[in-house]
Design an enzyme around this catalytic site. Structure first.
Site, PDB file in Angstrom:
ATOM      1  CG  HIS A  52      55.364  33.610  26.071  1.00  0.00           C
ATOM      2  ND1 HIS A  52      54.244  32.835  26.081  1.00  0.00           N
ATOM      3  CD2 HIS A  52      55.304  34.330  24.927  1.00  0.00           C
ATOM      4  CE1 HIS A  52      53.522  33.088  25.012  1.00  0.00           C
ATOM      5  NE2 HIS A  52      54.144  33.993  24.274  1.00  0.00           N
TER       6      HIS A  52
HETATM    7  P1  TYD Z   1      53.051  37.838  22.887  1.00  0.00           P
HETATM    8  O1  TYD Z   1      52.087  36.929  23.568  1.00  0.00           O
HETATM    9  O2  TYD Z   1      54.388  38.028  23.537  1.00  0.00           O
HETATM   10  O3  TYD Z   1      53.256  37.373  21.383  1.00  0.00           O
HETATM   11  P2  TYD Z   1      54.058  36.119  20.770  1.00  0.00           P
HETATM   12  O4  TYD Z   1      54.016  35.031  21.763  1.00  0.00           O
HETATM   13  O5  TYD Z   1      53.336  35.796  19.510  1.00  0.00           O
HETATM   14  O6  TYD Z   1      55.444  36.532  20.438  1.00  0.00           O
HETATM   15  O7  TYD Z   1      52.325  39.247  22.680  1.00  0.00           O
HETATM   16  C1  TYD Z   1      52.941  40.282  21.925  1.00  0.00           C
HETATM   17  C2  TYD Z   1      52.355  41.592  22.383  1.00  0.00           C
HETATM   18  O8  TYD Z   1      50.953  41.632  22.108  1.00  0.00           O
HETATM   19  C3  TYD Z   1      52.506  41.865  23.874  1.00  0.00           C
HETATM   20  O9  TYD Z   1      52.813  43.239  24.035  1.00  0.00           O
HETATM   21  C4  TYD Z   1      51.159  41.577  24.445  1.00  0.00           C
HETATM   22  C5  TYD Z   1      50.217  41.869  23.305  1.00  0.00           C
HETATM   23  N1  TYD Z   1      49.014  41.006  23.291  1.00  0.00           N
HETATM   24  C6  TYD Z   1      47.785  41.529  23.629  1.00  0.00           C
HETATM   25  O10 TYD Z   1      47.662  42.733  23.941  1.00  0.00           O
HETATM   26  N2  TYD Z   1      46.690  40.716  23.606  1.00  0.00           N
HETATM   27  C7  TYD Z   1      46.781  39.401  23.281  1.00  0.00           C
HETATM   28  O11 TYD Z   1      45.742  38.674  23.266  1.00  0.00           O
HETATM   29  C8  TYD Z   1      48.066  38.859  22.954  1.00  0.00           C
HETATM   30  C9  TYD Z   1      48.228  37.406  22.576  1.00  0.00           C
HETATM   31  C10 TYD Z   1      49.151  39.703  22.980  1.00  0.00           C
END
Ligand code: TYD
Length: 137
Positions: A52
């Site tokens: 992303h």
């Molecule tokens: P995501 O940012 O997609 O993780 P990565 O980039 O490491 O794969 O986040 C994964 C999940 O966690 C998504 O459902 C959103 C949640 N999340 C939060 O609730 N708070 C946060 O601060 C972060 C970073 C993610």
């Protein structure tokens, strides 16, 4: 924003015979104030995280333990970093697509972020991200 705005930042390191200490002050050692800290751990071998871009968020990513790779992409150029030092962080500016992989066993990825979590700040679809780049430049 270009991947050239992203860079490895060397953090302060205080070393003595009892070990090492590193500290990070918002807007001093990194170019933003810290509003949130999160970390990835127990990442299974072969997993890919990220996938992303953030619209407004600034981040610093640190390998607190172990190692992993970060691929950054600005829609034109790509660059891969291997993070494996607790006293170095990769600064990622807004509108950079990123993917994290090659996590070593037991690795911990700490992320300092300039804002609280906001799902509306994400581009999670690559084509939508590219379209947003084209329409805002
Ligand atoms: P995501 O940012 O997609 O993780 P990565 O980039 O490491 O794969 O986040 C994964 C999940 O966690 C998504 O459902 C959103 C949640 N999340 C939060 O609730 N708070 C946060 O601060 C972060 C970073 C993610």
């Amino acid at each position: 924003m270009s991947i050239h705005n992203c860079k490895i930042i060397e953090l302060p390191k205080i070393s003595n015979t009892q070990g090492n200490l590193t500290f990070i002050e918002g807007s001093n050692h990194i170019p933003f104030d810290i509003q949130r800290v999160y970390y990835l751990y127990d990442v299974p071998g072969g997993a890919t995280r990220g996938g992303h871009a953030h619209k407004d968020l600034h981040q610093l990513i640190v390998a607190m333990s172990g190692s992993f790779d970060i691929l950054i992409d600005d829609g034109t150029k790509k660059k891969r970093f291997h993070l494996n030092r607790s006293y170095q962080g990769l600064y990622i500016c807004p509108m950079i697509w990123r993917e994290l992989d090659n996590f070593s066993s037991g690795s911990v990825c700490m992320v300092l972020a300039s804002n609280r979590y906001d799902e509306d700040d994400y581009h999670r679809d690559y084509q939508t991200y590219l379209h947003a780049l084209r329409t805002t430049q």
